[in-house]
Design a protein around this motif. Structure first.
Motif, short mmCIF file in Angstrom:
data_model
loop_
_atom_site.label_atom_id
_atom_site.label_comp_id
_atom_site.label_asym_id
_atom_site.label_seq_id
_atom_site.Cartn_x
_atom_site.Cartn_y
_atom_site.Cartn_z
N GLN A 256 -48.83 -22.03 -39.42
CA GLN A 256 -48.56 -20.98 -38.44
C GLN A 256 -47.11 -21.12 -37.95
OE1 GLN A 256 -50.93 -18.49 -37.63
NE2 GLN A 256 -51.87 -19.49 -39.40
N THR A 257 -46.41 -20.02 -37.87
CA THR A 257 -45.00 -20.06 -37.46
C THR A 257 -44.90 -20.30 -35.96
OG1 THR A 257 -44.48 -18.47 -39.21
CG2 THR A 257 -42.81 -18.81 -37.50
N VAL A 258 -44.14 -21.34 -35.57
CA VAL A 258 -43.93 -21.60 -34.15
C VAL A 258 -42.56 -21.12 -33.70
CG1 VAL A 258 -45.50 -23.57 -34.12
CG2 VAL A 258 -43.07 -23.96 -34.60
N GLY A 259 -41.65 -20.92 -34.65
CA GLY A 259 -40.32 -20.44 -34.27
C GLY A 259 -39.41 -20.34 -35.48
N TYR A 260 -38.17 -19.95 -35.23
CA TYR A 260 -37.17 -19.82 -36.29
C TYR A 260 -35.87 -20.47 -35.83
CZ TYR A 260 -40.20 -16.14 -38.17
OH TYR A 260 -41.27 -15.43 -38.68
#
Length: 403
Positions: free
Chosen positions: A17-21
């Motif tokens: 799951q993407t938490v940030g960039y």
């Protein structure tokens, strides 16, 4: 107005799951860090993008990891941002000086998340631990097995460990075992090919539905037939018609009528979202989001200059650009199951032809991976400001889909 460019790289948790960039400054579409001072790079990223609202758009509402040198921190640049929207990433520090400790504590006390990068496992950094939210470790520089002692030292402070330069999915399990929480790199672009794997019927059906939707003219009978094979697609289509028909009463007597009522544009969007959700293990993975943004950006760029002649193929090519990662199958095997036009096949399998060059330009622009983008933009007469604007628009569009 001068435009700076942002390449971005996703940071994912153990569940993909993407938490940030991490947002990476570029001074041209060439997608490599320019030879300028890091202070200037951070300043440009903030000044030329934050005040236009671009940073939150590009990071799709997730945490934006932004590099700050000590000088930027002293000038209080992070205070321009909502503390809930960014992670302050410390760069350019050789040791934990008393001044750096004071600065990090200042931002911690104001509620900002601070991440230490360029970390070498030395105990000299331990004085910062009470004020850090994350530590980034370059696994190309530091053997991941050496972090076991660090895991013990940071345990009282609830600090998350981020592994940088993760290149393959196969590394993830071992990294999790030694104590990493988050991962950054190009691993989510690499398909895990399983020899002898075949497409499940439902996935084959979804691929067929996607490709059928981009035929001209649309065959609403055939589309309705495919949708009718899946109850979730059927319910989703009828709900979408109901949302579009707000304020009027529409009596739907067939799936064909429902598909036709939506029209081509909304039907394509519906198929895109639902079909991708059925193709991915995690309903809307980072790869799916990137595929949507790639599709939207390719479609926008294809309205300009020499790419106009392949504009009809641009969206679906971008949409399918990461399908081998999603399905963990070779691209040439996947396209055999789909009735795709030859230019699309060539672009997806060999990255050849005009469509293949547009695909390379777009994907490399988004990820910051590649060095030939400047030449391609000049060759095909693309305006750099236009690319930047459409990238932000595509990111906003993806965010608006609620995925």
């Amino acid at each position: 107005m001068q435009i700076s460019y942002i390449a971005r790289q996703a940071i994912l948790d153990r569940n993909n799951q993407t938490v940030g960039y991490e947002l990476l400054f570029r001074d041209s579409p060439e997608n490599k860090f320019p030879e300028i001072d890091q202070d200037i790079a951070s300043s440009k990223l903030i000044i030329q993008n934050h005040f236009q609202g671009d940073i939150q758009s590009v990071s799709l509402g997730k945490l934006a990891f932004i590099n700050f040198t000590e000088k930027c921190l002293i000038n209080k640049y992070p205070l321009m941002f909502d503390k809930a929207s960014i992670v302050i990433e410390l760069v350019g520090h050789k040791s934990a000086t008393e001044r750096l400790l004071k600065i990090v504590k200042f931002y911690h006390d104001k509620g900002y998340k601070v991440a230490l990068s360029e970390y070498d496992l030395d105990e000299k950094w331990d004085v910062l631990f009470p004020y850090l939210a994350m530590i980034k470790i370059d696994i190309e520089v530091t053997n991941a097995k050496r972090i076991r002692s660090v895991v013990h030292r940071i345990k009282p402070f609830d600090i998350k460990l981020i592994a940088e330069k993760v290149e393959t999915n196969y590394q993830l399990q071992s990294l999790a075992e030694v104590g990493f929480d988050y991962y950054q790199g190009f691993f989510y672009h690499e398909p895990e090919i399983i020899e002898g794997q075949t497409l499940a019927p439902i996935k084959s059906q979804m691929l067929h539905l996607i490709s059928e939707t981009f035929n001209k003219p649309l065959d609403f009978d055939h589309i309705a037939e495919i949708i009718g094979h899946d109850v979730n697609l059927t319910v989703g289509l009828l709900k979408l018609v109901n949302n579009v028909a707000t304020g009027t009463r529409v009596e739907i007597t067939s799936l064909k009528q429902a598909a036709a009522y939506l029209g081509e544009d909304k039907l394509k969007q519906f198929v895109t979202i639902l079909a991708l959700s059925k193709l991915t293990t995690n309903k809307f993975s980072e790869v799916s989001k990137q595929s949507l943004i790639t599709a939207k950006l390719m479609a926008a760029l294809a309205t300009e200059s020499a790419f106009i002649e392949i504009s009809d193929f641009a969206f679906i090519t971008g949409l399918l650009s990461a399908i081998e990662v999603i399905l963990s199958m070779p691209m040439d095997e996947i396209v055999k199951t789909m009735p795709l036009a030859k230019p699309i096949e060539d672009a997806l399998v060999n990255h050849s032809g005009l469509l293949g060059e547009l695909l390379d330009l777009t994907t490399n622009y988004i990820t910051g991976n590649g060095e030939n983008i400047k030449q391609l933009t000049e060759l095909y007469g693309l305006d750099a400001d236009f690319i930047h604007k459409e990238f932000v628009n595509a990111s906003n569009w993806c965010k608006s889909l609620g995925i």
